[in-house]
Scaffold this motif. Structure first.
Motif, PDB file in Angstrom:
ATOM      1  N   THR A   1      -7.594  -4.107  -1.032  1.00  0.00           N
ATOM      2  CA  THR A   1      -7.388  -2.702  -0.685  1.00  0.00           C
ATOM      3  C   THR A   1      -7.106  -2.548   0.799  1.00  0.00           C
ATOM      4  N   SER A   2      -7.862  -3.279   1.614  1.00  0.00           N
ATOM      5  CA  SER A   2      -7.654  -3.221   3.055  1.00  0.00           C
ATOM      6  C   SER A   2      -6.252  -3.689   3.426  1.00  0.00           C
ATOM      7  N   PHE A   3      -5.804  -4.793   2.813  1.00  0.00           N
ATOM      8  CA  PHE A   3      -4.475  -5.318   3.106  1.00  0.00           C
ATOM      9  C   PHE A   3      -3.392  -4.326   2.704  1.00  0.00           C
ATOM     10  N   THR A   4      -3.497  -3.771   1.512  1.00  0.00           N
ATOM     11  CA  THR A   4      -2.480  -2.859   1.005  1.00  0.00           C
ATOM     12  C   THR A   4      -2.424  -1.569   1.814  1.00  0.00           C
ATOM     13  N   THR A   5      -3.595  -1.054   2.204  1.00  0.00           N
ATOM     14  CA  THR A   5      -3.630   0.173   3.010  1.00  0.00           C
ATOM     15  C   THR A   5      -2.970  -0.051   4.365  1.00  0.00           C
ATOM     16  N   GLY A   6      -3.319  -1.144   5.022  1.00  0.00           N
ATOM     17  CA  GLY A   6      -2.712  -1.451   6.312  1.00  0.00           C
ATOM     18  C   GLY A   6      -1.214  -1.652   6.199  1.00  0.00           C
ATOM     19  N   LEU A   7      -0.793  -2.320   5.133  1.00  0.00           N
ATOM     20  CA  LEU A   7       0.636  -2.545   4.905  1.00  0.00           C
ATOM     21  C   LEU A   7       1.371  -1.221   4.729  1.00  0.00           C
ATOM     22  N   ASP A   8       0.787  -0.306   3.970  1.00  0.00           N
ATOM     23  CA  ASP A   8       1.423   1.005   3.777  1.00  0.00           C
ATOM     24  C   ASP A   8       1.553   1.752   5.102  1.00  0.00           C
ATOM     25  N   TRP A   9       0.538   1.655   5.959  1.00  0.00           N
ATOM     26  CA  TRP A   9       0.621   2.317   7.262  1.00  0.00           C
ATOM     27  C   TRP A   9       1.748   1.718   8.105  1.00  0.00           C
ATOM     28  N   ILE A  10       1.861   0.401   8.089  1.00  0.00           N
ATOM     29  CA  ILE A  10       2.926  -0.258   8.846  1.00  0.00           C
ATOM     30  C   ILE A  10       4.297   0.171   8.320  1.00  0.00           C
ATOM     31  N   LEU A  11       4.433   0.230   7.005  1.00  0.00           N
ATOM     32  CA  LEU A  11       5.710   0.632   6.417  1.00  0.00           C
ATOM     33  C   LEU A  11       6.025   2.099   6.709  1.00  0.00           C
TER      34      LEU A  11
ATOM     35  N   HIS B   1       7.369  -4.591   1.054  1.00  0.00           N
ATOM     36  CA  HIS B   1       6.042  -4.537   0.442  1.00  0.00           C
ATOM     37  C   HIS B   1       5.838  -5.730  -0.494  1.00  0.00           C
ATOM     38  N   THR B   2       6.831  -5.992  -1.326  1.00  0.00           N
ATOM     39  CA  THR B   2       6.735  -7.106  -2.274  1.00  0.00           C
ATOM     40  C   THR B   2       6.633  -8.435  -1.545  1.00  0.00           C
ATOM     41  N   HIS B   3       7.436  -8.611  -0.504  1.00  0.00           N
ATOM     42  CA  HIS B   3       7.406  -9.867   0.244  1.00  0.00           C
ATOM     43  C   HIS B   3       6.033 -10.094   0.871  1.00  0.00           C
ATOM     44  N   ALA B   4       5.450  -9.038   1.464  1.00  0.00           N
ATOM     45  CA  ALA B   4       4.131  -9.166   2.084  1.00  0.00           C
ATOM     46  C   ALA B   4       3.062  -9.486   1.039  1.00  0.00           C
ATOM     47  N   GLN B   5       3.096  -8.794  -0.091  1.00  0.00           N
ATOM     48  CA  GLN B   5       2.100  -9.023  -1.130  1.00  0.00           C
ATOM     49  C   GLN B   5       2.234 -10.417  -1.732  1.00  0.00           C
ATOM     50  N   ARG B   6       3.448 -10.852  -1.974  1.00  0.00           N
ATOM     51  CA  ARG B   6       3.652 -12.179  -2.554  1.00  0.00           C
ATOM     52  C   ARG B   6       3.294 -13.278  -1.548  1.00  0.00           C
ATOM     53  N   THR B   7       3.488 -13.004  -0.252  1.00  0.00           N
ATOM     54  CA  THR B   7       3.054 -13.955   0.768  1.00  0.00           C
ATOM     55  C   THR B   7       1.538 -14.087   0.754  1.00  0.00           C
ATOM     56  N   ARG B   8       0.838 -12.965   0.659  1.00  0.00           N
ATOM     57  CA  ARG B   8      -0.628 -13.010   0.586  1.00  0.00           C
ATOM     58  C   ARG B   8      -1.083 -13.761  -0.656  1.00  0.00           C
TER      59      ARG B   8
ATOM     60  N   ARG C   1      13.249  -5.781  14.552  1.00  0.00           N
ATOM     61  CA  ARG C   1      11.900  -5.378  14.985  1.00  0.00           C
ATOM     62  C   ARG C   1      11.074  -4.900  13.797  1.00  0.00           C
ATOM     63  N   ALA C   2      11.720  -4.230  12.850  1.00  0.00           N
ATOM     64  CA  ALA C   2      11.016  -3.766  11.656  1.00  0.00           C
ATOM     65  C   ALA C   2      10.473  -4.949  10.863  1.00  0.00           C
ATOM     66  N   VAL C   3      11.321  -5.936  10.616  1.00  0.00           N
ATOM     67  CA  VAL C   3      10.896  -7.121   9.862  1.00  0.00           C
ATOM     68  C   VAL C   3       9.822  -7.881  10.623  1.00  0.00           C
ATOM     69  N   GLN C   4       9.989  -8.018  11.932  1.00  0.00           N
ATOM     70  CA  GLN C   4       9.006  -8.747  12.736  1.00  0.00           C
ATOM     71  C   GLN C   4       7.659  -8.036  12.769  1.00  0.00           C
ATOM     72  N   THR C   5       7.686  -6.718  12.795  1.00  0.00           N
ATOM     73  CA  THR C   5       6.440  -5.946  12.829  1.00  0.00           C
ATOM     74  C   THR C   5       5.666  -6.103  11.527  1.00  0.00           C
ATOM     75  N   VAL C   6       6.361  -5.992  10.408  1.00  0.00           N
ATOM     76  CA  VAL C   6       5.700  -6.169   9.107  1.00  0.00           C
ATOM     77  C   VAL C   6       5.187  -7.597   8.971  1.00  0.00           C
ATOM     78  N   SER C   7       5.984  -8.551   9.437  1.00  0.00           N
ATOM     79  CA  SER C   7       5.575  -9.953   9.366  1.00  0.00           C
ATOM     80  C   SER C   7       4.324 -10.207  10.203  1.00  0.00           C
ATOM     81  N   ALA C   8       4.278  -9.628  11.419  1.00  0.00           N
ATOM     82  CA  ALA C   8       3.122  -9.823  12.293  1.00  0.00           C
ATOM     83  C   ALA C   8       1.856  -9.273  11.644  1.00  0.00           C
ATOM     84  N   TYR C   9       1.948  -8.082  11.043  1.00  0.00           N
ATOM     85  CA  TYR C   9       0.780  -7.533  10.351  1.00  0.00           C
ATOM     86  C   TYR C   9       0.374  -8.426   9.185  1.00  0.00           C
ATOM     87  N   THR C  10       1.355  -8.822   8.382  1.00  0.00           N
ATOM     88  CA  THR C  10       1.069  -9.622   7.188  1.00  0.00           C
ATOM     89  C   THR C  10       0.368 -10.918   7.554  1.00  0.00           C
TER      90      THR C  10
END
Length: 232
Positions: free
Chosen positions: A210-220, A91-98, A143-152
């Motif tokens: 909000t949209s980014f965070t909600t989608g990220l939570d669903w992916i996680l 979660h932190t990595h995705a948010q800090r990337t954004r 696959r977990a890391v790649q999936t989160v990365s693809a969404y991010t």
């Protein structure tokens, strides 16, 4: 031999190094995008001859790799912000990337290609993989890391594209909706798009964060389900 393995030449006759070159290139990209970055412009900002830069960096692709790796230093968690578990780490990595991409919009154009091999990017990858280590087999973790990365990356690129469209057209999101509202209203009134009509009329508008965070939570959540019940 990569740019990180190749030694730098002597700094004489005037002080110069890759760090200064990359800093100047990032400043140019922040001001005008990747198209504003050239060896000539970077050299001019450093008050150096363009040919001197080739002793440090041989191609623009190498320069872009160095720029991406430099920004990855902003993405790495700070010593006081170490994640408590795998979910917080991703979660932190995705948010800090954004957040880093919003500061350096050109980064959106370089994310998602071949992985950069600089020390900061490798450290970021190590952080996310280490947080998942031992929770499942290696293929599942990758696959977990790649999936989160693809969404991010996809979500960030869409957000940046919208920001650029606003600047290009001079229309905010609300202005765009007002301009195109009559057309949308006429199309929905035909009855051909009943589900879309319900979304337009009854759906809740959310901001980009909000949209980014909600989608990220669903992916996680989906990743958590796979880690709990790995495939046979």
């Amino acid at each position: 031999m990569t740019v990180w393995d190749r030694p730098e030449p002597p700094t004489r006759p005037a002080p110069l190094d890759r760090e200064r070159i990359v800093t100047a290139a990032i400043a140019l990209a922040d001001e005008g995008g990747l198209e504003a970055v050239s060896f000539r412009k970077v050299a001019a900002r450093l008050d150096a001859g363009p040919m001197r830069l080739y002793g440090y960096i041989t191609t623009k692709e190498e320069l872009f790799d160095l720029m991406v790796d430099e920004v990855h230093a902003e993405i790495l968690p700070t010593p006081t912000d170490q994640p408590a578990d795998w979910r917080q780490a991703l979660h932190t990595h995705a948010q800090r990337t954004r957040q880093a991409t919003l500061r350096h919009e050109w980064l959106a154009d370089l994310l998602g290609g071949r992985p950069t091999l600089g020390p900061n990017a490798l450290a970021a990858t190590e952080t996310t993989l280490a947080a998942l280590d031992g929770l499942a087999d290696l293929d599942t973790l990758m696959r977990a890391v790649q999936t989160v990365s693809a969404y991010t990356i996809g979500a960030i690129r869409r957000e940046i594209a919208n920001l650029r469209a606003e600047r290009t057209t001079g229309l905010s999101k609300l202005d765009w909706q007002r301009t195109h509202g009559p057309h949308v209203t006429r199309m929905l009134a035909t009855g051909r798009f009943p589900t879309l009509a319900k979304v337009v009329h009854d759906g809740t508008e959310t901001d980009a964060e909000t949209s980014f965070t909600t989608g990220l939570d669903w992916i996680l959540d989906a990743v958590a389900a796979k880690l709990t019940h790995p495939p046979a």
